[in-house]
Design a protein around this motif. Structure first.
Motif, mmCIF file in Angstrom:
data_model
loop_
_atom_site.group_PDB
_atom_site.id
_atom_site.type_symbol
_atom_site.label_atom_id
_atom_site.label_comp_id
_atom_site.label_asym_id
_atom_site.label_seq_id
_atom_site.Cartn_x
_atom_site.Cartn_y
_atom_site.Cartn_z
ATOM 1 N N ALA A 82 -5.055 3.117 3.388
ATOM 2 C CA ALA A 82 -4.128 2.023 3.701
ATOM 3 C C ALA A 82 -2.666 2.449 3.586
ATOM 4 C CB ALA A 82 -4.396 0.840 2.779
ATOM 5 N N THR A 83 -2.413 3.572 2.903
ATOM 6 C CA THR A 83 -1.026 4.036 2.768
ATOM 7 C C THR A 83 -0.651 5.030 3.866
ATOM 8 O OG1 THR A 83 -1.572 5.943 1.365
ATOM 9 C CG2 THR A 83 -1.206 3.810 0.258
ATOM 10 N N MET A 84 -1.609 5.296 4.756
ATOM 11 C CA MET A 84 -1.369 6.276 5.830
ATOM 12 C C MET A 84 -0.962 5.557 7.121
ATOM 13 S SD MET A 84 -2.774 9.607 5.065
ATOM 14 C CE MET A 84 -3.925 10.106 6.355
ATOM 15 N N ARG A 85 -0.591 6.329 8.126
ATOM 16 C CA ARG A 85 -0.252 5.804 9.463
ATOM 17 C C ARG A 85 -1.497 5.614 10.330
ATOM 18 N NH1 ARG A 85 5.138 4.405 9.217
ATOM 19 N NH2 ARG A 85 6.449 6.187 8.702
ATOM 20 N N ILE A 86 -2.638 6.131 9.862
ATOM 21 C CA ILE A 86 -3.854 6.186 10.682
ATOM 22 C C ILE A 86 -4.403 4.790 11.002
ATOM 23 C CG2 ILE A 86 -5.399 6.355 8.669
ATOM 24 C CD1 ILE A 86 -7.195 8.219 10.296
ATOM 25 N N SER A 87 -4.978 4.657 12.211
ATOM 26 C CA SER A 87 -5.755 3.474 12.553
ATOM 27 C C SER A 87 -7.096 3.932 13.121
ATOM 28 C CB SER A 87 -5.029 2.637 13.600
ATOM 29 O OG SER A 87 -5.922 1.637 14.075
ATOM 30 N N LEU A 88 -8.167 3.250 12.751
ATOM 31 C CA LEU A 88 -9.485 3.571 13.308
ATOM 32 C C LEU A 88 -9.705 2.847 14.629
ATOM 33 C CD1 LEU A 88 -11.641 3.539 10.034
ATOM 34 C CD2 LEU A 88 -10.467 5.468 11.120
ATOM 35 N N GLU A 89 -8.829 1.906 14.932
ATOM 36 C CA GLU A 89 -8.895 1.201 16.230
ATOM 37 C C GLU A 89 -8.326 2.108 17.298
ATOM 38 O OE1 GLU A 89 -7.725 -2.999 16.908
ATOM 39 O OE2 GLU A 89 -7.143 -2.825 14.799
ATOM 40 N N LYS A 90 -9.073 2.251 18.391
ATOM 41 C CA LYS A 90 -8.625 3.187 19.409
ATOM 42 C C LYS A 90 -7.942 2.438 20.532
ATOM 43 C CE LYS A 90 -11.891 6.611 18.061
ATOM 44 N NZ LYS A 90 -12.954 7.514 18.337
ATOM 45 N N LYS A 91 -6.713 1.986 20.302
ATOM 46 C CA LYS A 91 -5.963 1.347 21.391
ATOM 47 C C LYS A 91 -4.472 1.556 21.148
ATOM 48 C CE LYS A 91 -5.722 -3.172 19.268
ATOM 49 N NZ LYS A 91 -6.225 -4.499 19.110
#
Ligand code: CP
Length: 340
Positions: A82-91
């Motif tokens: 949650a502290t990262m820029r990453i998203s698991l949503e691919k859009k």
């Protein structure tokens, strides 16, 4: 095969490793644990960094991996997703992609651990697919710190702990039984331990109420491993039949295959119909002797097992928790350096 072949190798499922490779981990664990208890140092990963990306909470996995890296002379970084820029949503617009995140992390480290399961995925198998996707973009080994399908470090630890206690596991009965808990946990620990126990020739008996089947691919593979190793794999819907005469009993709750369709509340309600699925000292005495108690922890005391089972002399759980540390030191040294 050389130990050095394990350098850079991902550990996402034990099915991706040969039996020889798993044997090496067990042998190196013996050496590393011996050095720990003789007071000798194990500086095999000096100046190396292990990045640990957690989407879910953890007590044992975080602490054992962090301590493992300290004892190996390296450093680990605890990272809450949650502290990262990453998203698991691919859009577009959602956040940084898995590929970019993985490629950047790869520039900073020598190994990457990821935990992704339970409420952090929206369908069974999604978490594990993401681990494999990460691994496609990194040279550093990706170590599964528990996904929705597999928990290989736990499985190797369970096997190592049973061998320490029982010796040769061939022909010994391991009862893995569903037990009531409203925690609704993923299948990774159960599936990985069933697979590895069958691979080492145990008589694996899986018990659960109707409707709590494990992954069909895992069931098929567990059966195949049992055939290859001269053991067996059977399924029953009665806890008592499973634990009867068992050398080791592993009672734990897991979600049904409908979990992601029906939602968490409905899943908890469904599990509540089976509150008598608890492993008690009475059952241990009646059916299971020796009936060593194995559990990956955390234990839902009073639901999965009673306090007496958790705390009596047949309980392996604290040795098991400690062994995570030693097994993972072996995995880290072998995959991040290839040698001791
Ligand atoms: N067994 C296990 O993985 O424990 P944690 O969830 O506390 O890490």
């Amino acid at each position: 095969m050389s130990w050095f072949n394990l350098f850079g190798k991902d550990l996402i499922s034990i099915k991706d490793w040969t039996k020889d490779e798993l044997d090496i981990v067990l042998r190196v664990t013996d050496q590393i644990k011996g050095r720990y208890y003789s007071g000798a140092s194990t500086p095999h990963l000096n100046y190396k960094t292990f990045l640990m990306l957690f989407f879910n909470t953890s007590t044992r996995t975080r602490q054992s991996f962090e301590t493992a890296m300290t004892q190996l002379g390296g450093h680990s970084q605890f990272i809450e997703a949650a502290t990262m820029r990453i998203s698991l949503e691919k859009k577009p617009g959602a956040g940084e992609t898995i590929a970019d995140t993985a490629k950047v992390m790869d520039r900073y480290c020598d190994g990457i651990g990821i935990r992704l399961l339970e409420d952090k995925v929206s369908a069974y198998g999604e978490g594990t697919k993401i681990l494999y996707e990460f691994a496609r973009h990194t040279k550093a080994p990706v170590i599964n710190m528990a996904s929705d399908v597999y928990h290989p470090c736990q499985a190797l630890t369970d096997l190592y702990t049973m061998q320490e206690k029982v010796g040769d596991l061939r022909g010994k009965k391991l009862a893995i039984t569903w037990a009531y808990s409203p925690w609704v946990r993923s299948w990774g620990s159960i599936q990985s331990t069933a697979m590895i126990a069958a691979r080492y020739g145990m008589e694996v008996v899986l018990a659960h109420p109707q409707g709590y089947d494990l992954d069909p691919d895992v069931r098929a593979l567990t059966g195949e491993y049992a055939r290859q190793a001269g053991g067996s794999f059977t399924i029953t819907h009665e806890m008592e039949r499973a634990v009867d005469g068992a050398t080791v009993v592993y009672p734990r709750g897991w979600m049904s295959p409908q979990r992601y369709e029906i939602g968490k509340e409905a899943e908890i309600e469904m599990a509540g119909k089976y509150k008598d699925w608890i492993y008690t000292a009475e059952k241990q005495q009646k059916y299971g002797l020796p009936g060593y108690f194995l559990h990956c922890m955390p234990i839902d005391r009073g639901h999965e097992a009673d306090d007496e089972v958790c705390d009596n002399s047949l309980s392996l759980v604290y040795d098991q928790a400690e062994n995570r540390l030693h097994v993972q030191k072996a995995i880290l040294a072998l995959t991040m350096r290839g040698r001791l």
